[in-house]
Design a protein around this motif. Structure first.
Motif, PDB file in Angstrom:
ATOM      1  N   LYS A  71       0.863  -1.182   0.000  1.00 16.69           N
ATOM      2  CA  LYS A  71       0.000   0.000   0.000  1.00 16.69           C
ATOM      3  C   LYS A  71       0.900   1.233   0.000  1.00 16.69           C
ATOM      4  N   LEU A  72       0.747   2.057  -1.028  1.00 15.29           N
ATOM      5  CA  LEU A  72       1.598   3.232  -1.192  1.00 15.29           C
ATOM      6  C   LEU A  72       0.762   4.495  -1.349  1.00 15.29           C
ATOM      7  N   TYR A  73       1.285   5.565  -0.768  1.00 16.39           N
ATOM      8  CA  TYR A  73       0.682   6.890  -0.917  1.00 16.39           C
ATOM      9  C   TYR A  73       1.720   7.838  -1.531  1.00 16.39           C
ATOM     10  N   ALA A  74       1.228   8.831  -2.243  1.00 18.04           N
ATOM     11  CA  ALA A  74       2.055   9.976  -2.634  1.00 18.04           C
ATOM     12  C   ALA A  74       1.339  11.229  -2.142  1.00 18.04           C
ATOM     13  N   VAL A  75       2.063  12.058  -1.389  1.00 17.78           N
ATOM     14  CA  VAL A  75       1.518  13.341  -0.933  1.00 17.78           C
ATOM     15  C   VAL A  75       2.029  14.392  -1.907  1.00 17.78           C
ATOM     16  N   THR A  76       1.131  15.011  -2.655  1.00 24.66           N
ATOM     17  CA  THR A  76       1.493  15.845  -3.796  1.00 24.66           C
ATOM     18  C   THR A  76       1.892  17.260  -3.365  1.00 24.66           C
ATOM     19  N   ALA A 136       6.247  10.448 -12.422  1.00 17.69           N
ATOM     20  CA  ALA A 136       7.222   9.361 -12.265  1.00 17.69           C
ATOM     21  C   ALA A 136       6.780   8.367 -11.203  1.00 17.69           C
ATOM     22  N   ALA A 137       6.152   8.862 -10.119  1.00 13.37           N
ATOM     23  CA  ALA A 137       5.655   7.966  -9.073  1.00 13.37           C
ATOM     24  C   ALA A 137       4.603   7.012  -9.638  1.00 13.37           C
ATOM     25  N   ARG A 138       3.668   7.550 -10.419  1.00 11.87           N
ATOM     26  CA  ARG A 138       2.628   6.713 -11.016  1.00 11.87           C
ATOM     27  C   ARG A 138       3.231   5.666 -11.948  1.00 11.87           C
ATOM     28  N   GLN A 139       4.172   6.106 -12.777  1.00  9.37           N
ATOM     29  CA  GLN A 139       4.787   5.193 -13.743  1.00  9.37           C
ATOM     30  C   GLN A 139       5.544   4.073 -13.046  1.00  9.37           C
ATOM     31  N   THR A 140       6.194   4.385 -11.928  1.00 14.23           N
ATOM     32  CA  THR A 140       6.963   3.368 -11.209  1.00 14.23           C
ATOM     33  C   THR A 140       6.044   2.286 -10.649  1.00 14.23           C
ATOM     34  N   VAL A 141       4.906   2.710 -10.103  1.00 12.89           N
ATOM     35  CA  VAL A 141       3.940   1.729  -9.585  1.00 12.89           C
ATOM     36  C   VAL A 141       3.405   0.868 -10.720  1.00 12.89           C
ATOM     37  N   GLU A 142       3.067   1.493 -11.837  1.00 10.49           N
ATOM     38  CA  GLU A 142       2.519   0.744 -12.972  1.00 10.49           C
ATOM     39  C   GLU A 142       3.540  -0.252 -13.517  1.00 10.49           C
ATOM     40  N   ARG A 143       4.802   0.170 -13.616  1.00 11.52           N
ATOM     41  CA  ARG A 143       5.837  -0.693 -14.180  1.00 11.52           C
ATOM     42  C   ARG A 143       6.218  -1.851 -13.251  1.00 11.52           C
ATOM     43  N   SER A 144       5.913  -1.709 -11.975  1.00  7.96           N
ATOM     44  CA  SER A 144       6.309  -2.754 -11.022  1.00  7.96           C
ATOM     45  C   SER A 144       5.617  -4.085 -11.308  1.00  7.96           C
ATOM     46  N   GLY A 145       4.409  -4.014 -11.865  1.00 11.13           N
ATOM     47  CA  GLY A 145       3.662  -5.234 -12.151  1.00 11.13           C
ATOM     48  C   GLY A 145       3.155  -5.940 -10.910  1.00 11.13           C
ATOM     49  N   LEU A 146       3.248  -5.282  -9.750  1.00 11.30           N
ATOM     50  CA  LEU A 146       2.834  -5.887  -8.487  1.00 11.30           C
ATOM     51  C   LEU A 146       1.420  -5.444  -8.115  1.00 11.30           C
ATOM     52  N   ASN A 147       0.817  -6.218  -7.249  1.00  9.65           N
ATOM     53  CA  ASN A 147      -0.532  -5.895  -6.763  1.00  9.65           C
ATOM     54  C   ASN A 147      -0.416  -4.874  -5.630  1.00  9.65           C
ATOM     55  N   ILE A 148      -0.269  -3.606  -6.016  1.00  9.64           N
ATOM     56  CA  ILE A 148      -0.051  -2.528  -5.055  1.00  9.64           C
ATOM     57  C   ILE A 148      -1.247  -1.581  -5.069  1.00  9.64           C
ATOM     58  N   THR A 149      -1.723  -1.249  -3.881  1.00  4.46           N
ATOM     59  CA  THR A 149      -2.746  -0.208  -3.753  1.00  4.46           C
ATOM     60  C   THR A 149      -2.042   1.141  -3.670  1.00  4.46           C
ATOM     61  N   TYR A 150      -2.381   2.031  -4.594  1.00  2.00           N
ATOM     62  CA  TYR A 150      -1.694   3.326  -4.673  1.00  2.00           C
ATOM     63  C   TYR A 150      -2.731   4.449  -4.588  1.00  2.00           C
ATOM     64  N   GLY A 159      -2.786  -1.676   7.738  1.00  2.00           N
ATOM     65  CA  GLY A 159      -1.529  -2.402   7.634  1.00  2.00           C
ATOM     66  C   GLY A 159      -0.430  -1.450   7.197  1.00  2.00           C
ATOM     67  N   PRO A 160       0.811  -1.879   7.236  1.00  2.00           N
ATOM     68  CA  PRO A 160       1.940  -1.007   6.918  1.00  2.00           C
ATOM     69  C   PRO A 160       1.784  -0.319   5.557  1.00  2.00           C
ATOM     70  N   ALA A 161       2.204   0.925   5.503  1.00  2.00           N
ATOM     71  CA  ALA A 161       2.074   1.714   4.277  1.00  2.00           C
ATOM     72  C   ALA A 161       3.363   2.482   4.008  1.00  2.00           C
ATOM     73  N   GLY A 162       3.680   2.634   2.734  1.00  2.00           N
ATOM     74  CA  GLY A 162       4.805   3.465   2.317  1.00  2.00           C
ATOM     75  C   GLY A 162       4.289   4.786   1.785  1.00  2.00           C
ATOM     76  N   VAL A 163       4.952   5.873   2.163  1.00  2.00           N
ATOM     77  CA  VAL A 163       4.480   7.210   1.764  1.00  2.00           C
ATOM     78  C   VAL A 163       5.626   7.989   1.125  1.00  2.00           C
ATOM     79  N   PHE A 164       5.401   8.448  -0.094  1.00  2.00           N
ATOM     80  CA  PHE A 164       6.344   9.342  -0.753  1.00  2.00           C
ATOM     81  C   PHE A 164       5.789  10.759  -0.645  1.00  2.00           C
ATOM     82  N   CYS A 165       6.405  11.560   0.211  1.00  2.00           N
ATOM     83  CA  CYS A 165       6.061  12.981   0.300  1.00  2.00           C
ATOM     84  C   CYS A 165       6.905  13.725  -0.741  1.00  2.00           C
ATOM     85  N   LEU A 166       6.291  14.513  -1.590  1.00  2.00           N
ATOM     86  CA  LEU A 166       7.009  15.098  -2.710  1.00  2.00           C
ATOM     87  C   LEU A 166       7.978  16.203  -2.311  1.00  2.00           C
TER      88      LEU A 166
END
Length: 329
Positions: free
Chosen positions: A171-176, A190-204, A229-236
């Protein structure tokens, strides 16, 4: 106010002779020059800077236009500019607000560095068409009188998201950042593209922010409210990441365990929070220095690149892999 006409009258010479003497022109003898300077000193003559600027078509002043001065980001950037400008005989003026834009059109500046979304692309192109020399830090703009000196935002955002994915987050968030800002749009794409390219079942999911601590604090509240559950957050940017740290330290949720945060900018305080903030790093001072160097080359008619890139890296800090735990209210 004393003029060169007054000096000429007192010295018994022509106005042109006074002008030559004051400007060190060899057309007058050393004896005449000294006599004229003595008269000018006696009359308390002060050169008219506006008239001199009009004649020489230069001010030796460069303007840096900023949207805001808030946050700790700007110190290194401006210091890098100042060091280069002073070394090469220029002074730096910091400008903000739409009224300050006339300093360009009225010829008060030899050139300008733009990090100000209050300038539209069309307005900057108009200035460039009139011969004004510009360096832009916040947009892609093609013109012979414009040089782009841009951060590698896309690479930085890719590093950040790949790092969070490598930590096992599903589960990933981006704070814009503010809507419509160049850096925010580049990093978010770039954040969106990275999630899409991962090919993983990630909630973004994306949470609106404003590049300040307040919006990071608010984003943390939303993440806590949705926590399952645990989450990763990319603050811009780091300001928002620090705001998130501040919000979470008053809760049972721990940074690096329940919420894993990555920022962007590597501001000074990022090295002192616990756990140390993972962040995208680059030299603000170098960014400012390169911008100043490129602008002065452009003003001097020397060859310049159409664009320069400021490269980035990722500092991961004291990372802790996410724990598979849940926290009740």
């Amino acid at each position: 106010m004393v003029s060169i006409k007054d000096i000429a009258k007192h010295a018994g010479v022509s106005i042109s002779t006074v002008s030559y003497a004051l400007n060190g022109n060899p057309k007058v003898t050393e004896e005449t020059r000294k006599r004229i300077l003595a008269v000018a000193n006696e009359l308390n003559y002060v050169p008219n800077a506006a008239a001199r600027t009009l004649k020489k078509r230069e001010t030796r002043i460069i303007g840096t236009f900023l949207t805001t001065f808030e946050g700790s980001f700007y110190g290194g950037l401006l210091q890098g500019m100042k060091e280069i400008m002073n070394k090469l005989g220029y002074d730096l003026v910091i400008c903000s607000g739409t009224q300050s834009h006339r300093m360009l059109s009225e010829g008060m500046l030899d050139g300008a560095i733009i990090l100000d979304r209050e300038f539209s692309d069309d307005e900057l192109i108009q200035h460039a068409n009139r011969g004004h020399k510009l360096v832009v830090l916040d947009r892609e703009l093609s013109h012979e009188n414009v040089v782009q000196v841009l951060l590698d935002n896309k690479a930085g955002a890719t590093f950040a998201m790949e790092y969070l994915i490598s930590q096992g987050h599903k589960k990933l968030y981006a704070v814009t950042g503010p809507e419509g800002t160049f850096d925010s749009e580049q990093r978010l794409a770039a954040a969106r593209q990275t999630v899409e390219r991962s090919g993983l079942n990630i909630t973004y999911k994306e949470i609106p922010g404003n590049f300040d601590k307040k919006s990071g604090f608010a984003a943390a509240a939303q993440i806590i409210a949705e926590y399952d559950g645990p989450a990763g957050v990319f603050c811009l940017n780091d300001e928002m990441a620090i705001g998130m740290y501040d919000a979470l330290k008053e809760t049972p949720y721990r940074i690096g365990e329940h919420v894993h945060v990555v920022g962007f900018d590597h501001i000074d305080i990022a090295d002192y929070v616990q756990p140390r903030l993972a962040t995208v790093d680059y030299s603000e001072r170098r960014w400012g220095a390169v911008a100043a160097e490129q602008l002065i080359k452009l003003i001097g008619g020397k060859g310049t690149a159409e664009h320069e890139r400021i490269y980035v890296s990722l500092i991961t800090g004291d990372s802790v892999r996410p724990a598979n735990v849940n926290i009740d209210g």
